[in-house]
Design a protein around this motif. Structure first.
Motif, short mmCIF file in Angstrom:
data_model
loop_
_atom_site.label_atom_id
_atom_site.label_comp_id
_atom_site.label_asym_id
_atom_site.label_seq_id
_atom_site.Cartn_x
_atom_site.Cartn_y
_atom_site.Cartn_z
N LYS A 146 -6.19 12.56 8.96
CA LYS A 146 -6.49 12.50 7.53
C LYS A 146 -6.65 13.89 6.93
O LYS A 146 -6.34 14.12 5.76
N LYS A 147 -7.15 14.83 7.73
CA LYS A 147 -7.36 16.20 7.25
C LYS A 147 -6.11 17.08 7.42
O LYS A 147 -6.16 18.28 7.16
N TRP B 120 -6.47 7.05 17.25
CA TRP B 120 -6.78 5.96 16.33
C TRP B 120 -5.96 4.70 16.62
O TRP B 120 -6.23 3.63 16.06
N GLU C 194 -8.24 9.97 14.14
CA GLU C 194 -7.93 9.53 12.77
C GLU C 194 -8.42 10.56 11.75
O GLU C 194 -7.74 10.85 10.77
N GLU C 195 -9.59 11.13 12.00
CA GLU C 195 -10.14 12.14 11.08
C GLU C 195 -9.25 13.37 11.04
O GLU C 195 -9.00 13.93 9.96
N GLU C 196 -8.77 13.80 12.19
CA GLU C 196 -7.88 14.98 12.24
C GLU C 196 -6.58 14.70 11.49
O GLU C 196 -6.08 15.58 10.77
#
Length: 253
Positions: A138-139, A173, A134-136
Motif C-alpha cells: 500500500k505504501k 497478504w 500488505e502495508e508495504e
C-alpha cells in the motif's frame, strides 16, 4: 515460462500424517504429471524418511524438500536440524525464508541468507522465498522490500549464487488468506525479480525458475501460470488435497 520446466511444490507446513503421504504419492504418481512438471513434496520433518521410502517404493519421480534448515552446520543446538541431516533422508531442495519463517518466527534476511549458503554448501537446492506485506504494498514499497531480501543473499553469497537456486514470490497478504495476487500483480513482481538477476547475469535470469505462492487453487492456477515469468507454484492449503494438487500440476503444463 519460455523453456523453463514448471515446478509445483506442495508445502504441507505443520500438517499431514503417513496416510496422507502415501495417498499423495500414489495419486500424483498415477496421474503422471511428473512427466512434464517438477513435483516437490515438503511434509513436516518427521514424515520425510517415510516419504522418501514411499516414493522410492512407488518409483515416483517426486522431489523431496525440507521446509527450513538451520543456518548452523552442527553442534550443541538442541532442536535444530542441519542441511546435511535433511540430505541424509532424501531431501534435495529446501525453502529458505518462507514468509511464515520471516514474519511469525522473526527470521531476518541475514539469517535467511546464511540458510541459503548452508543449503548450497551441502548440495541442496535453495528455494529463496521473498515477498512484501500488505502495508508495504500500500505504501509503494513492494519492490524495495524484494530488493532488500534478495540483496541480503547476494551480499553474503556473491553475485553467482543464483545459478543453482529457485525463487518463490510470496506476497505475505496472500498467504493462507484465500486472496491470491492477480495475475498482473504476480507477473509484475516476477518480472522485477528476473530483472534483478539479469542485471548481474543474463544467463541465470533466463534459466532461473520463479514460483508464485499465495492461495493458488485449481480455479486460478491456469491464469497465474500462463504469465511469462511465472514458472509454477508453491502450494499450501490445496497441497493437502492430492486431487486438487494434481489439477494444479496439470495447469502448469
Amino acid at each position: 515460462m519460455a523453456n523453463r520446466k514448471p515446478v509445483v511444490a506442495a508445502n504441507w507446513k505443520m500438517n499431514g500424517d503417513r496416510q496422507l503421504v502415501k495417498q499423495f504419492i500414489e495419486i500424483v504418481h498415477a496421474a503422471e504429471v511428473t512427466n512434464n512438471v517438477d513435483v516437490v513434496l515438503s511434509p513436516p520433518a518427521t514424515l520425510l524418511d517415510y516419504a522418501n521410502t514411499t516414493r522410492l517404493g512407488q518409483k515416483a519421480d517426486i522431489i523431496l524438500s525440507a521446509q527450513s534448515i538451520s543456518e548452523l552446520s552442527s553442534g550443541a543446538y538442541t532442536g535444530e536440524l542441519s542441511a546435511n541431516m535433511f540430505k541424509d533422508v532424501g531431501c534435495t531442495w529446501v525453502y529458505c525464508g518462507h514468509s511464515e519463517r520471516r514474519h511469525i518466527f522473526g527470521e531476518s534476511s541475514e539469517v535467511v541468507a546464511k540458510k541459503f549458503i548452508q543449503a548450497q554448501k551441502n548440495g541442496l537446492t535453495p528455494v529463496l522465498c521473498v515477498g512484501e506485506t500488505e502495508e508495504e504494498r500500500k505504501k509503494g514499497k513492494a519492490f524495495s522490500r524484494l530488493t532488500s531480501q534478495i540483496e541480503a543473499v547476494i551480499n553474503l553469497a556473491g553475485k553467482d549464487c543464483f545459478q543453482n537456486a529457485i525463487f518463490a514470490y510470496e506476497p505475505v497478504w496472500a498467504i493462507g488468506t484465500g486472496k491470491a495476487a492477480t495475475p498482473e500483480i504476480a507477473q509484475e513482481a516476477h518480472k522485477f525479480i528476473r530483472g534483478m538477476i539479469a542485471a548481474m547475469r543474463q544467463e541465470s535470469a533466463e534459466s532461473i525458475r520463479i514460483l508464485y505462492g499465495g492461495s493458488v487453487t485449481p480455479d486460478n492456477a491456469v491464469e497465474l501460470f500462463s504469465q511469462p515469468d511465472i514458472d509454477g507454484g508453491l502450494i499450501g492449503g490445496a497441497a493437502l488435497r492430492p486431487l486438487d494438487f494434481v489439477k494444479i500440476c496439470q495447469a502448469a503444463t
